[in-house]
Design a protein around this motif. Structure first.
Motif, mmCIF file in Angstrom:
data_model
loop_
_atom_site.group_PDB
_atom_site.id
_atom_site.type_symbol
_atom_site.label_atom_id
_atom_site.label_comp_id
_atom_site.label_asym_id
_atom_site.label_seq_id
_atom_site.Cartn_x
_atom_site.Cartn_y
_atom_site.Cartn_z
ATOM 1 N N GLN A 69 0.091 10.674 -3.087
ATOM 2 C CA GLN A 69 1.005 10.224 -4.008
ATOM 3 C C GLN A 69 1.590 11.497 -4.691
ATOM 4 N N PHE A 70 0.850 12.586 -4.848
ATOM 5 C CA PHE A 70 1.590 13.799 -5.429
ATOM 6 C C PHE A 70 2.710 14.467 -4.612
ATOM 7 N N ASP A 71 3.767 14.728 -4.968
ATOM 8 C CA ASP A 71 4.854 15.349 -4.322
ATOM 9 C C ASP A 71 5.332 16.677 -5.046
ATOM 10 N N GLU A 72 4.934 17.891 -4.708
ATOM 11 C CA GLU A 72 5.433 18.861 -5.457
ATOM 12 C C GLU A 72 6.490 19.131 -5.678
ATOM 13 N N GLU A 73 7.269 18.844 -4.619
ATOM 14 C CA GLU A 73 8.770 19.159 -4.634
ATOM 15 C C GLU A 73 9.575 18.089 -5.842
ATOM 16 N N ASN A 74 9.107 16.659 -5.757
ATOM 17 C CA ASN A 74 9.502 15.853 -6.679
ATOM 18 C C ASN A 74 9.197 16.101 -8.351
ATOM 19 N N LYS A 222 -4.183 23.210 -10.959
ATOM 20 C CA LYS A 222 -3.615 24.489 -11.187
ATOM 21 C C LYS A 222 -2.196 24.632 -11.451
ATOM 22 N N LEU A 223 -1.635 24.098 -10.135
ATOM 23 C CA LEU A 223 -0.077 24.310 -9.965
ATOM 24 C C LEU A 223 0.625 23.442 -11.209
ATOM 25 N N VAL A 224 -0.013 22.234 -11.604
ATOM 26 C CA VAL A 224 0.672 21.302 -12.260
ATOM 27 C C VAL A 224 0.668 21.794 -13.820
ATOM 28 N N GLN A 225 -0.630 22.439 -14.182
ATOM 29 C CA GLN A 225 -0.767 23.080 -15.476
ATOM 30 C C GLN A 225 0.198 24.194 -15.686
ATOM 31 N N ASN A 226 0.143 25.236 -14.746
ATOM 32 C CA ASN A 226 1.033 26.406 -14.820
ATOM 33 C C ASN A 226 2.510 26.065 -14.817
ATOM 34 N N THR A 227 2.890 25.196 -14.059
ATOM 35 C CA THR A 227 4.263 24.586 -14.170
ATOM 36 C C THR A 227 4.641 24.039 -15.376
ATOM 37 N N TYR A 231 7.416 25.491 -18.236
ATOM 38 C CA TYR A 231 8.633 24.891 -18.795
ATOM 39 C C TYR A 231 8.670 24.545 -20.248
ATOM 40 N N ASN A 232 7.412 24.630 -20.806
ATOM 41 C CA ASN A 232 7.388 24.279 -22.425
ATOM 42 C C ASN A 232 7.920 25.969 -22.830
ATOM 43 N N LYS A 233 7.445 26.747 -22.444
ATOM 44 C CA LYS A 233 8.110 28.088 -22.613
ATOM 45 C C LYS A 233 9.371 28.224 -22.673
ATOM 46 N N MET A 234 10.242 27.709 -21.570
ATOM 47 C CA MET A 234 11.445 27.649 -21.278
ATOM 48 C C MET A 234 12.231 26.785 -22.627
ATOM 49 N N VAL A 235 11.729 25.741 -22.924
ATOM 50 C CA VAL A 235 12.173 24.987 -24.111
ATOM 51 C C VAL A 235 12.197 25.662 -25.183
#
Length: 248
Positions: A69-74, A222-227, A231-235
């Motif tokens: 189910q997980f799609d990194e691109e999406n 790990k990818l999910v958490q780092n991403t 983005y929280n930092k960008m906000v």
């Protein structure tokens, strides 16, 4: 004397030879001809076996991708969309100038429900200091007018027949403070979206644990958490920049 006895005597005297000895030998030409045939057959078998292995491996990966189910691109695209929406919204917030985005957070109470003002009316700019709100259903004009007044934006709408004029006051400290709160509120909404995207990603990975290796799941977790952190930092950086612009 019998025929068998005569043959035996002849063989002992060297006149006759056993059939295996007198059998004609294979000529060199035939021997050379047979050798490449055996080599070619062996290579043909190996090639077919390799193709079969590749086909099975390809089918296995295809079936696995259909289950996961997980799609990194999406996942990445949803984060990008949230940030782009925030940037667009912040760009429309200007000090002392009329912009439709000023009313984005206004919600209109109708009976026992609340609706975004943009679902009930069209908001346009008449001039740099005036917004025009055209309500789709005249029955809700009073409710829209009241909601704008009570939205905490320091706005005082004016009813004009079937439209609502919204004068935008010049920038004062009070106005700047309220716009800064509006920016913060918008940022919180974006952070909420980011949290929802992360939760969706974690749910998908939980499902995929049954269909892929633990090492792969650990890397994606790990990818999910780092991403999400990125983005929280960008906000935070976008909000900090905009609030500084408003208050300067």
């Amino acid at each position: 004397m019998s025929l068998r006895l005569l043959r035996s005597v002849a063989m002992l005297q060297g006149v006759l030879k056993p059939a295996a000895v007198i059998a004609p030998r294979m000529t060199p030409a035939k021997a050379v001809w047979q050798r490449p045939v055996l080599t070619t057959a062996a290579r043909f078998y190996a090639k077919n076996n390799k193709k079969k292995h590749q086909f099975v491996e390809s089918q296995t990966k295809k079936e696995q991708s259909q289950v996961l189910q997980f799609d990194e691109e999406n996942f990445q695209a949803r984060f990008d969309q949230s940030i782009n929406q925030l940037k667009e919204h912040l760009a429309n917030i200007r000090i002392g100038r009329a912009t439709p985005s000023l009313l984005d957070n206004v919600r209109v109470r109708i009976e026992n429900s609340h609706y975004p003002i943009k679902d009930l009316a069209q908001i346009t700019v008449r001039d740099p200091q005036t917004l025009i709100v055209t309500v789709h259903d005249g029955e809700y004009i009073s409710a829209v007018d009241k909601s704008i007044r009570e939205a905490g934006l320091n706005l005082n709408p004016i009813l004009d027949n079937k439209i609502i004029k919204v004068p935008i006051p010049k920038a004062t400290k009070e106005t700047r403070d309220k716009l800064a709160k509006l920016v913060s509120s918008t940022g919180e909404q974006t952070k909420h979206k980011i949290r929802s995207i992360r939760q969706d990603g974690m749910k998908q990975l939980k499902h995929d644990m049954r269909h892929t290796s633990a090492d792969d799941i650990k890397k994606l977790d790990k990818l999910v958490q780092n991403t999400t952190d990125k983005y929280n930092k960008m906000v935070e950086e976008l909000l900090k920049t905009k609030i500084k612009e408003i208050q300067s």
